[in-house]
Scaffold this motif. Structure first.
Motif, PDB file in Angstrom:
ATOM      1  N   PRO A 133       0.830  -1.212   0.000  1.00  0.00           N
ATOM      2  CA  PRO A 133       0.000   0.000   0.000  1.00  0.00           C
ATOM      3  C   PRO A 133       0.862   1.258   0.000  1.00  0.00           C
ATOM      4  CG  PRO A 133       0.124  -0.897   2.208  1.00  0.00           C
ATOM      5  CD  PRO A 133       0.892  -1.848   1.328  1.00  0.00           C
ATOM      6  N   ILE A 134       1.585   1.452  -1.090  1.00  0.00           N
ATOM      7  CA  ILE A 134       2.481   2.593  -1.225  1.00  0.00           C
ATOM      8  C   ILE A 134       2.203   3.287  -2.558  1.00  0.00           C
ATOM      9  CG2 ILE A 134       4.287   1.572   0.213  1.00  0.00           C
ATOM     10  CD1 ILE A 134       5.776   0.818  -2.342  1.00  0.00           C
ATOM     11  N   PRO A 135       2.660   4.514  -2.743  1.00  0.00           N
ATOM     12  CA  PRO A 135       2.456   5.192  -4.022  1.00  0.00           C
ATOM     13  C   PRO A 135       3.013   4.377  -5.192  1.00  0.00           C
ATOM     14  CG  PRO A 135       3.217   6.759  -2.377  1.00  0.00           C
ATOM     15  CD  PRO A 135       3.308   5.398  -1.742  1.00  0.00           C
ATOM     16  N   GLY A 136       2.236   4.311  -6.264  1.00  0.00           N
ATOM     17  CA  GLY A 136       2.662   3.604  -7.461  1.00  0.00           C
ATOM     18  C   GLY A 136       2.387   2.118  -7.456  1.00  0.00           C
ATOM     19  N   GLY A 137       1.733   1.632  -6.408  1.00  0.00           N
ATOM     20  CA  GLY A 137       1.484   0.201  -6.323  1.00  0.00           C
ATOM     21  C   GLY A 137       0.578  -0.336  -7.411  1.00  0.00           C
ATOM     22  N   ASP A 138      -0.176   0.555  -8.072  1.00  0.00           N
ATOM     23  CA  ASP A 138      -1.089   0.126  -9.128  1.00  0.00           C
ATOM     24  C   ASP A 138      -0.539   0.408 -10.529  1.00  0.00           C
ATOM     25  OD1 ASP A 138      -1.231   2.861  -8.916  1.00  0.00           O
ATOM     26  OD2 ASP A 138      -3.426   2.980  -8.979  1.00  0.00           O
ATOM     27  N   LEU A 139       0.734   0.796 -10.634  1.00  0.00           N
ATOM     28  CA  LEU A 139       1.322   1.024 -11.947  1.00  0.00           C
ATOM     29  C   LEU A 139       1.399  -0.272 -12.746  1.00  0.00           C
ATOM     30  CD1 LEU A 139       4.324   3.396 -11.105  1.00  0.00           C
ATOM     31  CD2 LEU A 139       2.304   3.976 -12.470  1.00  0.00           C
ATOM     32  N   ALA A 140       1.332  -0.132 -14.076  1.00  0.00           N
ATOM     33  CA  ALA A 140       1.523  -1.298 -14.934  1.00  0.00           C
ATOM     34  C   ALA A 140       2.928  -1.865 -14.705  1.00  0.00           C
ATOM     35  CB  ALA A 140       1.343  -0.902 -16.397  1.00  0.00           C
ATOM     36  N   ASN A 141       3.032  -3.165 -14.770  1.00  0.00           N
ATOM     37  CA  ASN A 141       4.282  -3.896 -14.589  1.00  0.00           C
ATOM     38  C   ASN A 141       4.761  -3.935 -13.142  1.00  0.00           C
ATOM     39  OD1 ASN A 141       4.305  -4.584 -17.259  1.00  0.00           O
ATOM     40  ND2 ASN A 141       6.408  -3.929 -17.630  1.00  0.00           N
ATOM     41  N   VAL A 142       3.872  -3.612 -12.199  1.00  0.00           N
ATOM     42  CA  VAL A 142       4.102  -3.948 -10.789  1.00  0.00           C
ATOM     43  C   VAL A 142       3.189  -5.139 -10.511  1.00  0.00           C
ATOM     44  CG1 VAL A 142       3.936  -3.206  -8.388  1.00  0.00           C
ATOM     45  CG2 VAL A 142       4.696  -1.594 -10.147  1.00  0.00           C
ATOM     46  N   VAL A 143       3.767  -6.324 -10.380  1.00  0.00           N
ATOM     47  CA  VAL A 143       2.983  -7.549 -10.382  1.00  0.00           C
ATOM     48  C   VAL A 143       3.302  -8.398  -9.147  1.00  0.00           C
ATOM     49  CG1 VAL A 143       2.963  -7.569 -12.909  1.00  0.00           C
ATOM     50  CG2 VAL A 143       4.697  -8.891 -11.681  1.00  0.00           C
ATOM     51  N   THR A 144       2.433  -9.368  -8.916  1.00  0.00           N
ATOM     52  CA  THR A 144       2.693 -10.403  -7.920  1.00  0.00           C
ATOM     53  C   THR A 144       2.849 -11.732  -8.647  1.00  0.00           C
ATOM     54  OG1 THR A 144       0.308 -10.702  -7.574  1.00  0.00           O
ATOM     55  CG2 THR A 144       1.474  -9.202  -6.073  1.00  0.00           C
ATOM     56  N   PHE A 145       3.214 -12.762  -7.895  1.00  0.00           N
ATOM     57  CA  PHE A 145       3.481 -14.063  -8.515  1.00  0.00           C
ATOM     58  C   PHE A 145       2.937 -15.154  -7.612  1.00  0.00           C
ATOM     59  CE2 PHE A 145       5.850 -17.796  -9.713  1.00  0.00           C
ATOM     60  CZ  PHE A 145       6.104 -17.652 -11.076  1.00  0.00           C
ATOM     61  N   ARG A 146       1.919 -15.843  -8.113  1.00  0.00           N
ATOM     62  CA  ARG A 146       1.310 -16.914  -7.318  1.00  0.00           C
ATOM     63  C   ARG A 146       0.779 -18.045  -8.191  1.00  0.00           C
ATOM     64  NH1 ARG A 146       0.864 -18.854  -2.021  1.00  0.00           N
ATOM     65  NH2 ARG A 146      -1.123 -19.920  -1.723  1.00  0.00           N
ATOM     66  N   THR A 147       0.118 -17.692  -9.294  1.00  0.00           N
ATOM     67  CA  THR A 147      -0.615 -18.666 -10.093  1.00  0.00           C
ATOM     68  C   THR A 147       0.109 -18.976 -11.404  1.00  0.00           C
ATOM     69  OG1 THR A 147      -1.877 -17.008 -11.307  1.00  0.00           O
ATOM     70  CG2 THR A 147      -2.740 -17.697  -9.158  1.00  0.00           C
ATOM     71  N   ILE A 148      -0.404 -19.993 -12.090  1.00  0.00           N
ATOM     72  CA  ILE A 148       0.161 -20.324 -13.398  1.00  0.00           C
ATOM     73  C   ILE A 148      -0.116 -19.201 -14.395  1.00  0.00           C
ATOM     74  CG2 ILE A 148      -1.837 -21.572 -14.356  1.00  0.00           C
ATOM     75  CD1 ILE A 148       0.262 -23.710 -15.292  1.00  0.00           C
TER      76      ILE A 148
END
Length: 395
Positions: free
Chosen positions: A110-125
């Motif tokens: 929950p910081i500035p820029g967290g919703d920018l494109a190419n800021v991703v998480t990794f969990r699923t296929i």
């Protein structure tokens, strides 16, 4: 009617066990992904360079065993009194016994820029496939979080030739699994020796960019230029859909050692479950592959009237730059760390002792120590620190 909510390993093992134990009644598995249950561990390792089928079982196996698999369906509420689950498209699924195995979701920052494109998480296929597609452009990658997943991704992406910076806010990586310098220093050296720009004490303040991420700003004002950020700062159990159900939730669905929840005929297993563990005398939530399988199988048998408990010692494994890493047991933080083996050759182990009792072992390229640790932890056999130092072995 038995219903399994969740499309991961715990549900797959529960379905398999129910049929193997002779249950012939209606059996439904509901998963929120587009594919049936699959193996997650390879996603951050070999899958990124050599994608292959990761299904635990093909769809026709479920059909042959009379399992009604409903994909791309998400549970939104549970009515314990009426014994039904409401799905996201308004469908009601009735049950006599229910398994909650909805897993966990990656935490965002929950910081500035967290919703920018190419800021991703990794969990699923799906996440893994999307990352593979982005890698075609040869991005400069920043990974936020030095846990096991973050380190695996750093090793995999660096092996593929990408520029990788790993940012860890704590003094050492792997802080949640093994605390302190005995392991941390050597993990840092392993990654830096292979070209990963691994920085500790690096708190992230913001992600910078107009529409797409262009840099990461640290707490001291330093900026790290990048084209892609992977946030790997842990997960939270997927329990929101249980709000108002009466099911007891405390950092996961609270269950006993037999995976029973506070509601009759409702069980929970996998990453979403916080289970009482006889070995530790408390409730623990274990985000580990083997534990999910064991919990799913025990829940299934107890649905059929058994009275089994999960006693397995928590364990995790990883491959990083050709080094095999194994963690067995749980580190509380107040144990004495005993380093033995050959750290310079990266063939070493660290035993974490509470007096004469072994609580956990971190082993790098020493699988015998991991096997011995599992036996000693399970049996609560006394361990002699001086003998470990003298023999450089765990026996």
């Amino acid at each position: 009617m038995i219903v399994l909510i969740g499309g991961g390993l715990a549900s797959a093992r529960a379905a398999e066990t129910l049929r193997a134990e002779g249950y012939e009644g209606p059996l439904t598995l509901v998963g929120d992904e587009l594919v049936p249950p699959y193996h997650r561990p390879p996603l951050s390792k070999t899958y990124l360079s050599e994608p292959a089928d990761q299904l635990i079982a093909p769809e026709d196996v479920y059909r042959a065993n009379g399992v009604d698999v409903r994909l791309a369906r998400r549970a939104v509420s549970l009515d314990v009194e009426r014994r039904r689950v409401v799905l996201d498209q308004g469908e009601h699924v009735a049950f006599d016994k229910l398994l909650v195995a909805t897993g966990a979701a990656p935490r965002r920052m929950p910081i500035p820029g967290g919703d920018l494109a190419n800021v991703v998480t990794f969990r699923t296929i799906e996440d893994a496939d999307a990352l593979r597609a982005r890698l075609c452009a040869g991005p400069r990658v920043v990974i936020v979080g030095g846990g096991l997943l973050g380190l695996e991704l750093a090793a995999s992406l660096r092996t593929l030739g990408h520029a990788v910076t790993l940012l860890e806010a704590a003094p050492w990586p792997l802080g949640r699994l093994v605390r302190g310098a005995e392991v941390g220093e050597r993990i840092i050296a392993l990654h830096r020796d292979h070209g990963v720009d691994l920085r500790t004490g690096a708190a992230v303040r913001a992600f910078l960019g107009a529409e797409r991420v262009e840099a990461v700003e640290l707490g001291d004002g330093t900026r790290v230029a990048c084209d892609l950020v992977i946030v790997s700062v842990g997960v939270r159990p997927a329990t929101d859909w249980l709000d108002g159900s009466g099911i007891r939730v405390e950092d996961g669905v609270l269950v006993d050692a037999g995976m029973r929840t506070s509601a009759r005929d409702v069980f929970a297993a996998g990453d979403v479950a916080r289970a009482y563990h006889p070995l530790y005398g408390e409730h623990v939530r274990v985000e580990q592959y083997g534990h999910s399988a064991a919990q799913g199988a025990v829940a299934a048998r107890n649905m059929l009237g058994r009275d089994e408990v999960v006693r397995a010692v928590p364990s995790a494994g990883s491959e990083q730059f050709g080094r095999r890493i194994q963690v067995v047991g749980r580190v509380q933080g107040n144990e004495q760390a005993v380093l033995f083996g050959d750290p310079t050759a990266l063939r070493f182990s660290v035993a974490f002792l509470d007096g004469s009792r072994l609580r956990a072992v971190f082993a790098m390229n020493r699988p015998r120590d991991a096997a011995a640790a599992r036996r000693l932890i399970e049996s609560a056999s006394p361990v002699d620190r001086d003998a470990i130092v003298r023999t450089q072995e765990l026996t």
